[in-house]
Scaffold this active site. Structure first.
Site, PDB file in Angstrom:
ATOM      1  N   VAL A   1     -12.990 -12.489   2.087  1.00 15.25           N
ATOM      2  CA  VAL A   1     -12.503 -13.873   2.068  1.00 15.25           C
ATOM      3  C   VAL A   1     -12.036 -14.263   3.470  1.00 15.25           C
ATOM      4  CG1 VAL A   1     -10.726 -15.410   1.160  1.00 15.25           C
ATOM      5  CG2 VAL A   1     -11.878 -13.782  -0.359  1.00 15.25           C
TER       6      VAL A   1
ATOM      7  N   SER B   1       0.821  -1.209   0.000  1.00 15.67           N
ATOM      8  CA  SER B   1       0.000   0.000   0.000  1.00 15.67           C
ATOM      9  C   SER B   1       0.854   1.257   0.000  1.00 15.67           C
ATOM     10  CB  SER B   1      -0.903   0.006   1.238  1.00 15.67           C
ATOM     11  OG  SER B   1      -1.529   1.264   1.408  1.00 15.67           O
TER      12      SER B   1
ATOM     13  N   LYS C   1      -7.338  -1.169  -9.466  1.00 18.51           N
ATOM     14  CA  LYS C   1      -7.990  -1.765  -8.294  1.00 18.51           C
ATOM     15  C   LYS C   1      -9.204  -0.923  -7.932  1.00 18.51           C
ATOM     16  CE  LYS C   1      -7.087  -2.896  -3.407  1.00 18.51           C
ATOM     17  NZ  LYS C   1      -8.047  -1.946  -2.783  1.00 18.51           N
TER      18      LYS C   1
ATOM     19  N   HIS D   1     -12.853  -1.648  -1.922  1.00 18.46           N
ATOM     20  CA  HIS D   1     -12.027  -1.065  -0.863  1.00 18.46           C
ATOM     21  C   HIS D   1     -12.373  -1.651   0.499  1.00 18.46           C
ATOM     22  CE1 HIS D   1      -9.145   2.395  -1.099  1.00 18.46           C
ATOM     23  NE2 HIS D   1      -9.152   2.224   0.202  1.00 18.46           N
TER      24      HIS D   1
ATOM     25  N   ARG E   1      -7.557  -7.672   5.615  1.00 17.33           N
ATOM     26  CA  ARG E   1      -7.648  -7.658   7.070  1.00 17.33           C
ATOM     27  C   ARG E   1      -7.019  -8.884   7.723  1.00 17.33           C
ATOM     28  NH1 ARG E   1     -12.548  -4.982   5.388  1.00 17.33           N
ATOM     29  NH2 ARG E   1     -12.912  -3.001   6.511  1.00 17.33           N
TER      30      ARG E   1
ATOM     31  N   THR F   1      -5.440   2.656  -7.586  1.00 24.23           N
ATOM     32  CA  THR F   1      -6.737   2.576  -6.919  1.00 24.23           C
ATOM     33  C   THR F   1      -7.665   3.623  -7.520  1.00 24.23           C
ATOM     34  OG1 THR F   1      -5.818   1.707  -4.876  1.00 24.23           O
ATOM     35  CG2 THR F   1      -7.931   2.817  -4.717  1.00 24.23           C
TER      36      THR F   1
ATOM     37  N   TYR G   1      -2.319   5.747  -4.907  1.00 23.55           N
ATOM     38  CA  TYR G   1      -3.355   6.775  -4.945  1.00 23.55           C
ATOM     39  C   TYR G   1      -2.810   7.916  -5.792  1.00 23.55           C
ATOM     40  CZ  TYR G   1      -5.547   4.454  -0.917  1.00 23.55           C
ATOM     41  OH  TYR G   1      -6.149   3.543  -0.088  1.00 23.55           O
TER      42      TYR G   1
END
Length: 384
Positions: free
Chosen positions: A309, A116, A251, A275, A330, A174, A148
Site C-alpha cells: 500500500v 512487532s 497474520k 510478510h 515500510r 504470525t 512469533y
C-alpha cells in the site's frame, strides 16, 4: 527549493532512504529471493481502475471504521480512518523516537498500531522499546502484539502474560514463518548488520534481572530458542486460548483454504499477508489473494490486509475488494527516518487525505459505500 517536498509516499520513500546507510536501506527495501513478491505486492494495485460516480452528496466523508469488535471485557476499537501501522521490528534503526514515536503518531491520528515481537527483542535500550513503553506512548491505539511462536512454551506464556498486563488486546500470531525466508540482501550484508538483527535476546520481554543468578538463568533459557515449525491448527489455537484472554488473530493467511480453517478453529480475525514479500518469493500478492479470502470468510470474522500500500487510492481499492482494514509497514519506517514521530504523522496524514479525496470523487460518503462496483479491471469492459 520546494517548501513542501513530501506530497506522496513516493516522495517520503525517496527522501527517507537517502538518509540511511546502505545496510539499513536494503534491510527495509528488500525481501526474499529476487524481490518479485515485494514488487508485485505494490504493482497488483495497478490492475484496478476507479469508477467515479457523480452527483452524490459527499459534503461529509466519514472514514471511521471498527478495527476490533467489542467483547465482554473491552469496547470496540474504532479508528478515524481505515489505515493502521503494521508490526515491523527495530524502529530505532530509523530514528531515536523508535516504536514509542510510531505509537504516539498512531494515537495522534486516531488509528491503530501493531507492535512487532522483533521491536522489543534487543540488547540495549537504544535498540528496542519495552512493550509497556510503546503502550504508554500510544494508549488504546496500541492494541495488537505480533507473536512469533518459539519452542519454549513457558517463555511464550510469560510473554503473553506480560503484554496482556500492559494493556494489549490482541495477539497477532504470525503463521507464515515456520522457516525464515531466503533474504539475499540480509545474507550478503550479515557481517555489517547490527547485532540485534542477527541474534535473539528476550531481555526486554523477560524483564530486568535481580542478580547474576537470574541473568544466568535468562541466558540459558533464551540461548537455544528456535521457531516452532511443528505448529498445527488443532494444537496452537487451543493453547493460545488457554494461555491468554486476548483476542487471537492470525497474520500470514493467503489462501481461501486457510481462511476457512481459521474460521473453523474459532480465531477472532485474520490479516491477509505474505510478510511484505520477505518469506516466500513468487507467492500471490496480497491484493490478489484478498477476494478469495473474503469470499471464504463470508463476514464471519474481520479480514485485514497488508502489503504494497503506497497511496490512499490503494487503501480504497483494498477496501473495495473486501478488506475491513488496511495496514502499512515500510512507510512507517520511512516516516520515522524523515522526521521521527512527526514523519509518521505526515505519512498517515497523506494516506488519510488521499483516501478522503478518492472517496469523494467516487461518490462514497462512507466506508460502507465502497464496494467492488467502484473498480474495473484494466482491459475489462465490465465492472467487478
Amino acid at each position: 527549493m520546494d517548501p513542501n517536498p513530501i506530497q506522496t509516499l513516493a516522495d517520503l520513500e525517496r527522501v527517507a532512504l537517502s538518509r540511511v546507510d546502505k545496510v539499513t536501506r536494503e534491510y527495509w527495501a528488500h525481501g526474499a529471493g529476487e524481490n518479485i513478491t515485494v514488487r508485485e505486492n505494490a504493482s497488483a494495485f495497478d490492475q484496478y481502475r476507479l469508477r467515479p460516480r457523480v452527483l452524490r452528496d459527499v459534503s461529509t466523508v466519514n472514514m471511521t471504521t471498527t478495527v476490533l469488535p467489542s467483547t465482554n471485557a473491552s469496547p470496540a476499537l474504532v479508528a478515524d480512518f481505515p489505515v493502521g501501522i503494521a508490526p515491523s521490528g527495530w524502529h530505532k534503526m530509523a530514528h531515536a523516537d523508535g516504536e514509542a514515536g510510531t505509537a504516539a503518531a498512531a494515537k495522534a491520528l486516531g488509528t491503530a498500531m501493531g507492535v512487532s515481537m522483533g521491536t522489543i527483542v534487543g540488547e540495549a535500550p537504544r535498540e528496542c522499546c519495552s512493550p509497556e513503553a510503546v503502550r504508554d506512548a500510544g494508549g488504546s491505539a496500541v492494541a495488537f502484539f505480533q507473536l512469533y511462536m518459539f519452542n519454549d512454551r513457558a517463555l511464550m506464556a510469560d510473554i503473553l502474560q506480560r503484554v496482556q498486563k500492559a494493556g494489549y488486546r490482541t495477539v497477532l500470531l504470525t503463521v507464515d514463518t515456520p522457516f525464515v525466508g531466503k533474504r539475499v540482501a540480509e545474507i550478503r550484508n550479515r557481517p555489517q548488520l547490527p547485532s540485534f538483527l542477527t541474534t535473539i535476546n528476550f531481555g526486554t520481554l523477560l524483564g530486568t534481572s535481580d542478580g547474576p543468578e537470574d541473568m544466568d538463568k535468562k541466558e540459558k533459557r533464551t540461548g537455544s530458542l528456535h521457531i516452532d515449525n511443528s505448529l498445527v491448527w488443532g494444537e496452537i489455537i487451543p493453547w493460545l486460548r488457554a494461555t491468554t484472554s486476548m483476542q487471537i488473530w492470525l497474520k500470514g493467511i493467503s489462501t481461501a483454504e486457510d481462511a476457512q480453517l481459521a474460521v473453523a478453529h474459532g480465531v477472532d480475525g485474520i490479516v491477509v499477508s505474505n510478510h511484505g514479500g520477505r518469506q516466500l518469493d513468487l507467492c500471490v500478492p496480497t491484493l490478489d489473494a484478498l477476494p478469495e479470502i473474503v469470499a471464504a470468510v463470508k463476514g464471519r470474522i474481520p479480514v485485514h490486509v497488508d502489503g504494497g500500500v503506497r497511496r490512499g487510492e490503494d487503501v480504497f481499492r483494498a477496501l473495495a475488494l473486501g478488506a475491513d482494514f488496511v495496514w502499512v509497514g515500510r512507510p512507517a519506517l520511512w516516516g520515522l527516518a524523515y522526521d521521527g514521530q512527526r514523519g509518521v504523522e505526515l505519512m498517515l496524514t497523506i494516506l488519510r487525505e488521499e483516501l478522503k479525496l478518492c472517496m469523494g470523487l467516487t461518490g462514497c460518503a462512507s466506508i460502507q459505500d465502497i464496494s467492488p462496483t467502484c473498480l474495473r479491471l484494466v482491459g475489462s469492459s465490465a465492472k467487478l
